[in-house]
Design an enzyme around this catalytic site. Structure first.
Site, mmCIF file in Angstrom:
data_model
loop_
_atom_site.group_PDB
_atom_site.id
_atom_site.type_symbol
_atom_site.label_atom_id
_atom_site.label_comp_id
_atom_site.label_asym_id
_atom_site.label_seq_id
_atom_site.Cartn_x
_atom_site.Cartn_y
_atom_site.Cartn_z
ATOM 1 N N ARG A 52 4.283 -3.983 -5.000
ATOM 2 C CA ARG A 52 4.041 -5.095 -4.080
ATOM 3 C C ARG A 52 3.836 -4.588 -2.654
ATOM 4 O O ARG A 52 2.961 -5.069 -1.927
ATOM 5 C CB ARG A 52 5.218 -6.070 -4.134
ATOM 6 C CG ARG A 52 4.992 -7.362 -3.352
ATOM 7 C CD ARG A 52 6.102 -8.352 -3.608
ATOM 8 N NE ARG A 52 5.960 -9.501 -2.713
ATOM 9 C CZ ARG A 52 6.951 -10.055 -2.036
ATOM 10 N NH1 ARG A 52 8.179 -9.568 -2.156
ATOM 11 N NH2 ARG A 52 6.742 -11.083 -1.256
ATOM 12 N N ASP A 57 8.160 -11.498 -15.800
ATOM 13 C CA ASP A 57 7.893 -11.394 -17.232
ATOM 14 C C ASP A 57 9.239 -11.476 -17.940
ATOM 15 O O ASP A 57 10.020 -10.519 -17.909
ATOM 16 C CB ASP A 57 7.190 -10.067 -17.536
ATOM 17 C CG ASP A 57 7.064 -9.777 -19.023
ATOM 18 O OD1 ASP A 57 7.455 -10.624 -19.841
ATOM 19 O OD2 ASP A 57 6.575 -8.674 -19.358
ATOM 20 N N HIS A 106 2.285 -8.063 -12.127
ATOM 21 C CA HIS A 106 3.397 -9.003 -12.270
ATOM 22 C C HIS A 106 4.064 -8.901 -13.632
ATOM 23 O O HIS A 106 4.948 -9.707 -13.943
ATOM 24 C CB HIS A 106 2.916 -10.434 -12.031
ATOM 25 C CG HIS A 106 2.762 -10.779 -10.587
ATOM 26 N ND1 HIS A 106 2.331 -12.006 -10.146
ATOM 27 C CD2 HIS A 106 2.980 -10.042 -9.467
ATOM 28 C CE1 HIS A 106 2.290 -12.017 -8.824
ATOM 29 N NE2 HIS A 106 2.670 -10.831 -8.392
ATOM 30 N N HIS A 114 0.485 -5.209 -0.420
ATOM 31 C CA HIS A 114 0.586 -5.881 0.880
ATOM 32 C C HIS A 114 0.078 -4.972 1.997
ATOM 33 O O HIS A 114 -0.456 -5.465 2.995
ATOM 34 C CB HIS A 114 2.029 -6.297 1.146
ATOM 35 C CG HIS A 114 2.427 -7.557 0.454
ATOM 36 N ND1 HIS A 114 3.116 -8.581 1.076
ATOM 37 C CD2 HIS A 114 2.219 -7.982 -0.822
ATOM 38 C CE1 HIS A 114 3.326 -9.568 0.216
ATOM 39 N NE2 HIS A 114 2.797 -9.221 -0.945
ATOM 40 N N SER A 155 0.665 0.627 7.458
ATOM 41 C CA SER A 155 1.000 -0.259 8.579
ATOM 42 C C SER A 155 2.145 -1.195 8.228
ATOM 43 O O SER A 155 2.895 -1.632 9.112
ATOM 44 C CB SER A 155 -0.227 -1.059 9.019
ATOM 45 O OG SER A 155 -0.796 -1.767 7.926
ATOM 46 N N ASN A 183 6.046 -11.191 4.297
ATOM 47 C CA ASN A 183 6.542 -9.834 4.056
ATOM 48 C C ASN A 183 8.060 -9.707 4.173
ATOM 49 O O ASN A 183 8.612 -8.643 3.869
ATOM 50 C CB ASN A 183 5.886 -8.847 5.029
ATOM 51 C CG ASN A 183 4.454 -8.532 4.658
ATOM 52 O OD1 ASN A 183 4.053 -8.683 3.507
ATOM 53 N ND2 ASN A 183 3.677 -8.106 5.636
#
Length: 334
Positions: free
Chosen positions: A66, A250, A198, A70, A80, A98
């Protein structure tokens, strides 16, 4: 530990070889052999550190995936998102979307950076560490191995204001997501493949509460399997008072990187609205069906999409740096 990454089945080696062709021709001077002279053990060091972190903190892998996404979708794969806010600047990681990025993922990168600075001071960028960490942790959970082109430099800027509108939201429609990914240069097929991340990780109840609490009488989104929806209602009953309550993305194989995510969607077991909509929309459903029935196709497409993702907005010597610390610019006034 690193030996686990070397023992790969034949299909995985073929997929890695195919992706290598894309990786070796990457733009911005990236190559899989970038650190051959300056830090020859770079990949091994990252693998050992993040695998040990995953063993002690099993949520690290999903968090790193993730974090990588992002980072790349906001200004490019330039670390960054790792920068901390300081007196001069409110950084990306302070953006609302975030704030829930897991600390274990940040810590894995910091640990790898520390080890690399001891072995090869000033050589390996935080952006490359994050890209390698995401790949290695996918492999550790049973997912595909793929070559990662290296040579990214770290961003010289990180602005919280730049985040909004660049990342998918948990209640997005398929159409909105297709448009968002298309704006970044990704096809519908690539988008659905990347959504397969995911298959690991978890989501906080507030991100799907609108699906399971629809008015009185225990109503829920009719696209959900009823027993699944009711179980979520019980698990999230107190989410308004406790924002930390979460459930696995899941529910069948939460700790394994596989194609179960897509099988779940076909059964009404998608957790987020943005997940379940992929099984309903005519543009995305064929790829959900493909990956649900063919894990090798999913792994191959996921590998290619991850390499492509890792090339988004790459910084070079002219507009980047190799940070001494991943959470701050070399020039603190930036």
């Amino acid at each position: 530990m690193a030996n686990q990454l070397r023992r790969r089945p034949p299909w995985m080696l073929l997929a890695a070889a195919a992706v290598f062709l894309l990786a070796s021709s990457a733009g911005a001077g990236l190559t899989t052999r970038y650190y051959r002279k300056s830090c020859p053990r770079a990949e091994q060091i990252v693998a050992e550190v993040v695998m040990n972190k995953q063993i002690t903190s099993p949520t690290t892998a999903a968090g790193a995936l993730r974090l990588f996404f992002h980072d790349c979708f906001v200004g490019g794969c330039d670390a960054s998102v790792l920068v901390s806010t300081n007196a001069f600047n409110r950084a990306e990681r302070q953006a609302d979307i975030n704030l829930s990025l897991p600390g274990d993922a940040f810590d894995a990168v910091v640990r790898a950076k520390t080890a690399l600075e001891l072995a090869c001071p000033g050589a390996v960028s935080c952006a490359d560490i994050l890209a390698l960490a995401a790949r290695d942790l996918v492999t550790m959970l049973g997912g595909p191995f793929f070559a990662v082109p290296l040579g990214r430099k770290d961003a010289l800027a990180s602005r919280a204001a730049a985040v909004e509108g660049n990342l998918p939201r948990p209640n997005m429609t398929a159409g909105a997501m297709v448009a968002l990914f298309a704006a970044k240069g990704f096809s519908v097929r690539e988008m659905v493949a990347l959504a397969g991340a995911h298959t690991v990780g978890f989501s906080h109840c507030k991100e799907f509460a609108a699906r399971i609490f629809q008015g009185g009488g225990g109503a829920f989104d009719p696209a959900m399997e009823p027993r699944f929806a009711r179980a979520l209602q019980r698990a999230c009953a107190n989410y308004l008072n406790d924002g930390t309550i979460s459930t696995f993305n899941d529910v069948m194989t939460p700790g394994k990187f596989d194609n179960m995510y897509y099988l779940n969607l076909k059964r009404g077991l998608g957790l987020l609205a943005s997940d379940q909509t992929l099984a309903a929309d005519a543009r995305t459903r064929p790829f959900v069906d493909l990956y649900a029935s063919n894990q090798s196709a999913f792994f191959d497409d996921f590998s290619r999409a991850m390499v492509k993702l890792s090339l988004v907005g790459v910084k070079t010597e002219s507009n980047g740096e190799v940070r001494r610390r991943c959470d701050q610019f070399n020039n603190l006034a930036t």
